[in-house]
Scaffold this active site. Structure first.
Site, mmCIF file in Angstrom:
data_model
loop_
_atom_site.group_PDB
_atom_site.id
_atom_site.type_symbol
_atom_site.label_atom_id
_atom_site.label_comp_id
_atom_site.label_asym_id
_atom_site.label_seq_id
_atom_site.Cartn_x
_atom_site.Cartn_y
_atom_site.Cartn_z
ATOM 1 N N GLY A 138 0.795 -1.224 0.000
ATOM 2 C CA GLY A 138 0.000 0.000 0.000
ATOM 3 C C GLY A 138 0.824 1.268 0.000
ATOM 4 N N GLU A 139 2.015 1.222 0.587
ATOM 5 C CA GLU A 139 2.849 2.412 0.650
ATOM 6 C C GLU A 139 3.768 2.547 -0.563
ATOM 7 O OE1 GLU A 139 2.281 4.682 2.495
ATOM 8 O OE2 GLU A 139 1.113 3.800 4.112
ATOM 9 N N GLY A 140 3.655 1.645 -1.519
ATOM 10 C CA GLY A 140 4.508 1.730 -2.701
ATOM 11 C C GLY A 140 5.821 1.010 -2.486
ATOM 12 N N GLN B 150 10.032 5.298 -2.262
ATOM 13 C CA GLN B 150 10.179 6.078 -1.028
ATOM 14 C C GLN B 150 11.623 6.566 -0.863
ATOM 15 O OE1 GLN B 150 7.539 6.874 0.470
ATOM 16 N NE2 GLN B 150 6.102 5.366 -0.334
#
Length: 212
Positions: free
Chosen positions: A53-55, A60
């Site tokens: 979900g956060e990639g 990041q």
């Protein structure tokens, strides 16, 4: 600005670390850990969603080195590094070298790595990109070490006998034991990540699409 700086670290590094931790918990049960009766395998599934979900972590990491490190002309990350160094001077940590020395070494690695990657982003963008994930993990682990040191300082501030309660299995002694465990291993982990950042990026860049 501090929240913006740490957001990719939390999203990338902690999402990966959480998955590793739940897999380790699953291994405690051996082959039995893969049976739904224990419930641990559900934790593995659930926490994997965080990383998805956060990639991907690389996204990041690139956000960290290209967008977040330059915040306020580098003032945000510099202030954060200074804040960690200031914690080393906490009065409760006076003489507690087994807690402070490891973090001091790790901060030096992070400062050096930050200076290098800030220069590489413009001068050697391929090298910076290849090093970004290791830098993100280095940043996150040192930040966690700083948090553990603050926890240790809070415990030690309660009384002079807390640090020597070898037979005490209460919350205070447990927190100190966990802080020592984490901090003792931090310099080796930091040095590894820092050294990996400096590896020749051309080996990665020379791979063709078909080789991937």
């Amino acid at each position: 600005d501090l929240a913006a700086l740490l957001a990719p670290v939390v999203k990338g590094m902690l999402a990966e670390q959480a998955y590793d931790n739940t897999v380790d918990a699953q291994r405690v049960f051996g082959g039995y850990g893969y049976i739904s009766e224990t419930g641990v395998e559900q934790f593995v599934r659930d926490v994997r969603v965080a990383a998805i979900g956060e990639g991907v972590t690389a996204v990041q990491a690139m956000d960290l080195i290209r967008r977040k490190l330059p915040l306020n002309n580098g003032g945000t990350v510099s202030g954060f590094l200074r804040n960690m160094e200031t914690t080393l001077q906490d009065s409760a940590l006076a003489g507690q070298h087994r807690y402070t020395d490891p973090l001091h070494k790790a901060i030096k690695e992070l400062v050096s790595a930050t200076e290098w990657i800030n220069g590489a982003v413009c001068a050697e963008p391929d090298a910076a990109a290849a090093a970004a994930v290791d830098y993100l993990h280095l940043f996150g682990r040192v930040a966690l070490g700083w948090i553990w040191l603050r926890i240790a300082a809070a415990v030690l501030q309660r009384g002079p006998g807390t640090a020597t309660e070898a037979t005490d299995h209460g919350p205070s002694a447990t927190r100190l034991a966990l802080a020592r465990f984490y901090l003792d291993r931090l310099p080796a982990e930091s040095a590894l990540r820092h050294s990996r950042m400096r590896l020749d990026p051309t080996i990665l860049a020379d791979l063709t699409d078909r080789q991937f």
